[in-house]
Design an enzyme around this catalytic site. Structure first.
Site, short mmCIF file in Angstrom:
data_model
loop_
_atom_site.label_atom_id
_atom_site.label_comp_id
_atom_site.label_asym_id
_atom_site.label_seq_id
_atom_site.Cartn_x
_atom_site.Cartn_y
_atom_site.Cartn_z
N PHE A 1 0.76 -1.24 -0.04
CA PHE A 1 0.10 -0.02 -0.05
C PHE A 1 0.92 1.20 -0.04
O PHE A 1 0.85 2.14 -0.94
CB PHE A 1 -0.95 -0.18 1.16
CG PHE A 1 -1.58 1.06 1.69
CD1 PHE A 1 -2.32 2.00 0.78
CD2 PHE A 1 -1.49 1.38 2.96
CE1 PHE A 1 -2.98 3.03 0.91
CE2 PHE A 1 -2.18 2.65 3.29
CZ PHE A 1 -2.88 3.51 2.46
N ASN B 1 -1.19 -7.12 -5.88
CA ASN B 1 -2.04 -5.82 -5.56
C ASN B 1 -1.78 -4.50 -6.20
O ASN B 1 -2.61 -3.68 -6.54
CB ASN B 1 -1.67 -5.55 -3.98
CG ASN B 1 -2.52 -6.51 -3.10
OD1 ASN B 1 -3.19 -7.57 -3.45
ND2 ASN B 1 -2.66 -6.27 -1.73
N THR C 1 -3.42 -4.29 -9.70
CA THR C 1 -4.92 -4.03 -9.47
C THR C 1 -5.05 -2.67 -9.29
O THR C 1 -5.50 -1.71 -9.92
CB THR C 1 -5.45 -4.91 -8.13
OG1 THR C 1 -5.06 -6.31 -8.31
CG2 THR C 1 -6.84 -4.77 -8.24
N ILE D 1 12.65 -10.42 1.76
CA ILE D 1 13.81 -9.80 2.44
C ILE D 1 14.60 -10.78 3.28
O ILE D 1 15.41 -10.45 4.02
CB ILE D 1 13.22 -8.56 3.25
CG1 ILE D 1 12.07 -8.88 4.19
CG2 ILE D 1 13.42 -7.42 2.35
CD1 ILE D 1 11.80 -7.86 5.16
N ALA E 1 7.22 -5.46 5.55
CA ALA E 1 7.02 -5.75 7.14
C ALA E 1 5.67 -6.58 7.03
O ALA E 1 4.93 -6.56 6.31
CB ALA E 1 6.65 -4.37 7.92
N SER F 1 6.36 3.03 13.16
CA SER F 1 4.94 3.11 13.35
C SER F 1 4.78 3.93 14.71
O SER F 1 5.58 3.86 15.63
CB SER F 1 4.46 1.86 13.32
OG SER F 1 3.21 1.78 14.03
N TYR G 1 3.99 -6.16 17.31
CA TYR G 1 4.15 -5.16 16.25
C TYR G 1 5.06 -3.98 16.59
O TYR G 1 6.06 -3.84 15.88
CB TYR G 1 2.84 -5.09 15.50
CG TYR G 1 3.11 -4.02 14.33
CD1 TYR G 1 3.75 -4.04 13.08
CD2 TYR G 1 2.67 -2.65 14.43
CE1 TYR G 1 3.88 -3.27 12.22
CE2 TYR G 1 2.63 -1.65 13.28
CZ TYR G 1 3.23 -2.22 12.32
OH TYR G 1 3.43 -1.10 11.33
N LYS H 1 8.84 -3.03 15.39
CA LYS H 1 9.35 -1.50 14.80
C LYS H 1 10.45 -0.91 15.55
O LYS H 1 11.27 -0.24 15.05
CB LYS H 1 8.04 -0.58 14.53
CG LYS H 1 7.08 -1.22 13.75
CD LYS H 1 7.56 -2.06 12.16
CE LYS H 1 7.66 -1.12 11.08
NZ LYS H 1 8.01 -1.64 9.69
N GLU I 1 -5.72 -1.54 24.16
CA GLU I 1 -6.09 -0.53 23.22
C GLU I 1 -5.66 0.87 23.37
O GLU I 1 -5.26 1.15 24.75
CB GLU I 1 -7.76 -0.19 23.18
CG GLU I 1 -8.40 0.70 22.54
CD GLU I 1 -8.23 0.46 21.05
OE1 GLU I 1 -6.98 0.29 20.52
OE2 GLU I 1 -9.13 0.71 20.40
N1 LIG Z 1 -0.39 1.65 7.01
C1 LIG Z 1 -0.28 2.45 8.03
O1 LIG Z 1 -0.94 2.97 8.63
C2 LIG Z 1 1.09 2.39 8.95
C3 LIG Z 1 1.32 2.74 10.21
C4 LIG Z 1 2.45 2.73 10.57
C5 LIG Z 1 3.47 2.06 9.82
N2 LIG Z 1 3.38 1.48 8.66
C6 LIG Z 1 4.48 0.84 8.15
O2 LIG Z 1 4.66 1.11 6.82
C7 LIG Z 1 5.19 0.14 6.01
C8 LIG Z 1 4.21 -0.40 4.60
O3 LIG Z 1 3.11 -0.54 5.28
P1 LIG Z 1 1.67 -0.75 4.29
O4 LIG Z 1 0.57 -0.26 5.20
O5 LIG Z 1 2.18 -0.24 2.81
O6 LIG Z 1 1.52 -2.45 4.41
P2 LIG Z 1 1.46 -3.45 3.14
O7 LIG Z 1 1.12 -4.75 3.83
O8 LIG Z 1 0.60 -2.97 2.27
O9 LIG Z 1 2.98 -3.57 2.64
C9 LIG Z 1 3.82 -4.25 3.13
C10 LIG Z 1 4.60 -4.96 1.91
O10 LIG Z 1 5.69 -5.73 2.58
C11 LIG Z 1 5.87 -6.79 1.72
N3 LIG Z 1 6.36 -7.73 2.40
C12 LIG Z 1 6.19 -8.60 3.70
N4 LIG Z 1 6.93 -9.45 4.15
C13 LIG Z 1 7.96 -9.60 3.05
C14 LIG Z 1 9.18 -10.21 2.80
N5 LIG Z 1 9.46 -11.33 3.57
N6 LIG Z 1 10.02 -9.92 1.92
C15 LIG Z 1 9.53 -9.07 1.04
N7 LIG Z 1 8.35 -8.06 1.14
C16 LIG Z 1 7.55 -8.41 2.27
C17 LIG Z 1 4.32 -7.20 1.55
O11 LIG Z 1 4.11 -8.21 0.71
C18 LIG Z 1 3.40 -5.93 1.35
O12 LIG Z 1 3.46 -5.91 0.12
C19 LIG Z 1 5.36 -1.10 6.82
O13 LIG Z 1 6.67 -0.70 7.23
C20 LIG Z 1 4.50 -0.77 8.05
O14 LIG Z 1 5.11 -1.29 9.54
C21 LIG Z 1 2.15 1.60 7.81
#
Ligand SMILES: NC(=O)c1ccc[n+]([C@@H]2O[C@H](COP(=O)([O-])OP(=O)(O)OC[C@H]3O[C@@H](n4cnc5c(N)ncnc54)[C@H](O)[C@@H]3O)[C@@H](O)[C@H]2O)c1
Length: 325
Positions: free
Chosen positions: A16, A41, A44, A62, A83, A125, A149, A153, A282
């Protein structure tokens, strides 16, 4: 500054936030390489948004140091966004979380050192803060995560600092606060509410609905990451990246999503037991201060909550859950 000859690797670039960071950096002239377990994804999302990146896509894990090393080769910068996410998800698969989020971070750091990468940007995060003692939350607030989680982080952050001290590898840490937008999985409150409403179902609010969050549209979050790279003041710094302007309770958010959609629905209330979190862990109030990013990066969120929600509704691109392979 001209970034046309600069190459950035984005791990989790099929996900995302990673895919939106790629879109942003590509517009600024960076050459982009994406690394992810798969790009289903992203494909799409590209079709839905009518946008398709020219980025090079590398399928890999990774935890596989060989494919990771070849992906990092020739890159000036790395954005590490791969992640495992979700409070319940990471607690149900705690060893996998440790491996992907902590060992994965070490693997990417090792590859960066070997390949002479200039800087790594680590996507952390707001979960690292736990229940904040002081709110709004500053980067200098104490860190006391209440979820595995969050612990994973925070460990990743500490490894960034340790590698900087040991090898001089520059880092920037961005702590995202409740990012939402097209292409997210419906495991999070905003896409879950919107998905329900799009399906003519009531949004389900867990617990009292008095929990307060501040939501940040993904294009603003991606711009924050991009400014960390381009503005020159991001070196070895930690930034809260979010939107501090329209914090809202979960019950009001449910009402807002319904109102914007124009549907004739009412929020439903359910026990915290059915949610991603236990009641005892929470987080009741989570609002960032983004003063540091405003000062050092000129970061300024552009999207109001209403504009962001409208964009998610229009894109109609919410995925059910995470890919596991
Ligand atoms: N969405 C939020 O609000 C939010 C908030 C805080 C932190 N984050 C951090 O932002 C980053 C991106 O989050 P997101 O919301 O896009 O999540 P997401 O799940 O859409 O993206 C994470 C991507 O990492 C990939 N991934 C997971 N394990 C893997 C591996 N072993 N090897 C290679 N790729 C791997 C997944 O396939 C996925 O596409 C993450 O590090 C997350 O911890 C997100």
């Amino acid at each position: 500054m001209d970034f046309n000859d600069k190459r950035v690797l984005i791990t989790g670039g099929g996900g995302f936030i990673g895919s939106h960071i790629a879109a942003n950096l590509e517009k600024k002239g960076f050459k982009i390489r994406l690394f992810d377990l798969n790009f289903d994804n992203l494909d799409t999302l590209c079709k839905k948004l009518g946008y398709c990146s020219k980025a090079e896509k590398v399928v890999g894990n990774i935890l596989d140091t060989i494919s990771l090393a070849s992906a990092v080769e020739g890159c000036d910068y790395v954005v590490h966004a791969a992640a495992m996410l979700g409070v319940k998800n990471t607690e149900q698969k705690s060893l996998e979380c440790l491996n992907v989020n902590i060992l994965g971070a070490i693997n990417i750091l090792e590859a960066c050192v070997k390949e002479g990468v200039k800087r790594i940007i680590f996507t952390s995060s707001s979960e690292v803060y736990g229940e904040p003692v002081e709110c709004p939350i500053k980067e200098t607030n104490s860190t006391s995560p209440v979820s595995l989680y969050g612990v994973s982080k925070l460990a990743g952050e500490e490894y960034m600092k340790a590698y900087q001290k040991k090898y001089g590898l520059e880092f920037s840490i961005v702590r995202f606060f409740n990012v939402y937008g097209p292409g997210q999985v419906a495991e999070f409150v905003m896409p879950r509410f919107i998905k329900n409403v799009l399906n003519n179902e009531p949004p389900v609010v867990y617990g009292s609905g008095n929990q307060i969050r501040a939501f940040c549209f993904v294009e603003d979050a991606a711009e924050g990451v991009s400014q960390v790279l381009t503005e020159g003041n991001g070196k070895n710094q930690i930034f809260n990246i979010g939107n501090d302007e329209e914090s809202i309770s979960m019950k009001d958010l449910a009402e807002k999503v319904i109102k914007i959609s124009g549907k004739d629905l009412k929020p439903q209330f359910a026990s915290m037991r059915d949610s991603d979190r236990e009641e005892s862990r929470e987080i009741h109030r989570r609002i960032p201060t983004i003063y540091q990013a405003r000062q050092l990066l000129k970061y300024k969120p552009q999207f109001s909550l209403e504009q962001g929600i409208r964009k998610v509704i229009e894109a109609d691109c919410i995925f059910d859950t995470w890919h596991t392979s």
